[in-house]
Motif scaffolding. Structure first.
Motif, short mmCIF file in Angstrom:
data_model
loop_
_atom_site.label_atom_id
_atom_site.label_comp_id
_atom_site.label_asym_id
_atom_site.label_seq_id
_atom_site.Cartn_x
_atom_site.Cartn_y
_atom_site.Cartn_z
N TYR A 173 26.40 17.73 -76.32
CA TYR A 173 26.42 16.53 -75.65
C TYR A 173 25.13 15.89 -75.56
CZ TYR A 173 30.71 18.51 -73.04
OH TYR A 173 31.87 18.69 -72.70
N ALA A 174 24.82 14.65 -76.05
CA ALA A 174 23.41 13.83 -76.09
C ALA A 174 23.60 12.58 -75.64
CB ALA A 174 23.09 14.07 -77.46
N ALA A 175 22.64 12.12 -74.91
CA ALA A 175 22.33 10.56 -74.49
C ALA A 175 20.97 10.18 -74.50
CB ALA A 175 23.08 10.61 -73.25
N ARG A 176 20.69 9.17 -74.98
CA ARG A 176 19.21 8.53 -74.79
C ARG A 176 19.26 7.77 -73.29
NH1 ARG A 176 14.45 8.34 -77.20
NH2 ARG A 176 13.22 6.33 -77.20
N VAL B 156 19.84 16.52 -74.44
CA VAL B 156 20.83 17.18 -75.18
C VAL B 156 21.23 18.43 -74.42
CG1 VAL B 156 21.39 18.60 -77.30
CG2 VAL B 156 19.95 16.64 -77.50
N LEU B 157 22.49 18.57 -74.38
CA LEU B 157 23.20 19.87 -73.65
C LEU B 157 24.16 20.44 -74.66
CD1 LEU B 157 24.28 21.34 -71.07
CD2 LEU B 157 25.91 19.52 -70.97
N TYR C 241 18.04 20.49 -73.59
CA TYR C 241 16.94 20.05 -74.25
C TYR C 241 16.44 18.54 -73.75
CZ TYR C 241 18.18 23.70 -77.53
OH TYR C 241 18.67 24.73 -78.31
N VAL C 242 14.93 18.33 -73.65
CA VAL C 242 14.65 17.09 -73.24
C VAL C 242 13.31 16.84 -74.29
CG1 VAL C 242 13.42 15.78 -71.52
CG2 VAL C 242 14.70 17.61 -70.94
#
Length: 474
Positions: free
Chosen positions: A291-294, A381-382, A392-393
């Protein structure tokens, strides 16, 4: 986390949503020199030995054109000979003036191997790297790659390697493209643009995928619902008693050609005046994978007095079917710019939930936190596989959580912004806070590195793809 937990309870959101396939095949570069084009690439090596623990190609990209150059359109290839046919490699960015979170690296295999090259490392940039003015350069890109098994690498037979290149200088043994146009360097012989190219070996292209660039006109845009999103309007927690969830406060805009979603939360110091925001998928079909997002967090309000106990989030969740039900799951990024839950200042939590009992409160979770400001844009990010959960950051590992907290069933994907209470700022003066969202990505059953996530986002944007969803219903 006890104080924190007593105040929280995410609303059960459902999930659905959007997106498509991974990286498309990349064109091979031509074998003729790209002499003076729109850009110049300089190179030095950070590891000059014939063999080394890792290869360290340090690069600078210079805009040689008369107009601004968007770095997201630039691809630089470094060519090398694999240590064996079945060797796999890993890419890392040690330091970059543009920020390592904005630098990507993927590996590919040449269609026409030569004595000094059968692989390449392709370096790219996310939109966060911005642009270069005429004559400007990226500054240092201190990059490295290494064998997955950490065996030493042989560099002396690598096409792009220069043992004596201990300071930056123009280097035509790397190639660079702007879009599909070769602008610098000479590729190994026979690898021309018209020839067949094997797909990149990193990241893998398989995996059902959701991607959404949030290219919508308003909260009432019919495509939002068609793409599986719900802009919340129903009452209920979390947040201040009496607060409402306001679809009108979810807006969309374009900045420098990039589409963005904004969640505004506002208050005048009472529950009735508090307007919170949430956007979530209608289907709970997301489980293991990446999973990811900005997301853009804000330390200060865009208007009015500061101090509210605000929560800005990106998370996945399913419904609690009964108190302490063992099939409940939730995985959170939660930023508190003004504290709350017993904290007095900035704090970012990542939390993995097994279950909870709402009354009397009892929580079973694992969390990691960092007490510092995270204002601004961040790549979150997961990853969830069959053994661990990792957060993650900005490309750096933030927390690793145990198998006890792995999900048993599908979840929704959510973004929300809400107030824990009204104790942080007691004024009745109106104030409003923003949380921005650039994109969201989920790749089913694949654990991607942050660099692989960035490469996929780059591929979608270069193709002009704003939404795809190939994740099957749960």
């Amino acid at each position: 986390m006890t104080t924190r937990a007593k105040s929280r309870m995410h609303t059960v959101a459902a999930a659905a949503a959007a997106l498509g396939l991974g990286c498309a095949g990349l064109l091979a570069l031509p074998s003729t020199a790209g002499a003076a084009g729109a850009l110049t690439v300089q190179y030095k090596t950070g590891a000059s030995g014939a063999t080394a623990d890792q290869s360290e190609p340090w690069l600078k990209v210079i805009n040689s054109a008369n107009s601004s150059l968007q770095l997201s359109q630039v691809k630089v290839r470094y060519y090398f000979k694999a240590d064996s046919a079945d060797t796999t490699y890993r890419f890392a960015c040690s330091w970059a003036v543009k920020g390592c979170a904005n630098v990507t690296g993927i590996f590919g295999t040449l269609a026409h191997p030569t004595a000094t090259a059968d692989r390449y490392l392709e370096v790219g940039f996310t939109s966060g790297a911005g642009s270069l003015a005429p004559g400007a350069d990226t500054g240092d890109l201190q990059l490295r790659f290494y064998q997955s098994n950490w065996q030493s690498v042989k560099q002396s037979d690598d096409y792009s390697f220069g043992a004596a290149q201990n300071s930056y200088g123009d280097w035509n043994k790397v190639t660079a493209q702007v879009g599909s146009s070769l602008e610098w360097g000479t590729a190994p012989e026979g690898n021309d643009p018209g020839g067949p190219t094997d797909p990149p070996t990193d990241p893998p292209g398989e995996g059902a995928t959701l991607f959404d660039d949030f290219n919508y006109t308003s909260h009432s845009d019919a495509k939002l619902s068609e793409h599986g999103w719900n802009v919340r309007s129903n009452s209920g927690g979390p947040g201040v008693p009496g607060a409402t969830w306001s679809p009108q406060n979810v807006t969309f805009s374009t900045e420098s050609g990039n589409s963005l979603m904004n969640l505004e939360t506002s208050s005048s110091g009472t529950g009735e005046s508090t307007k919170q925001t949430e956007v979530l998928t209608k289907s709970m079909k997301f489980k293991n994978g990446a999973y990811a997002a900005r997301v853009k967090f804000s330390d200060a309000p865009k208007s009015g007095p500061d101090g509210d106990h605000l929560v800005q989030t990106f998370f996945t969740i399913n419904d609690l079917k009964a108190p302490m039900a063992d099939d409940y799951s939730e995985y959170d990024f939660e930023y508190l710019p003004n504290g709350g839950w017993g904290e007095s200042g900035n704090i970012l939590y990542t939390t993995s939930w097994e279950t909870y009992n709402p009354d009397p409160w009892q929580a079973v979770n694992q969390h990691t936190e960092s007490r510092q400001s995270f204002t601004g844009w961040h790549d979150l990010v997961l990853t969830i596989d069959n053994s661990t959960i990792k957060y993650y950051v900005d490309g750096q590992l933030f927390g690793t959580h145990d198998a006890t907290y792995l999900p048993e069933r599908g979840m929704s994907i959510n973004f929300n912004q809400w107030l824990i209470d009204l104790n942080g700022q007691t004024s009745t003066t109106a104030r409003a806070y923003d949380e921005g969202v650039d994109y969201v990505l989920h790749v089913k059953d694949q654990v991607l590195t942050p660099a692989q996530v960035a490469a996929r986002i780059n591929t979608y944007r270069q193709a002009g793809t704003t939404f795809e969803d190939t994740v099957p219903a749960s």
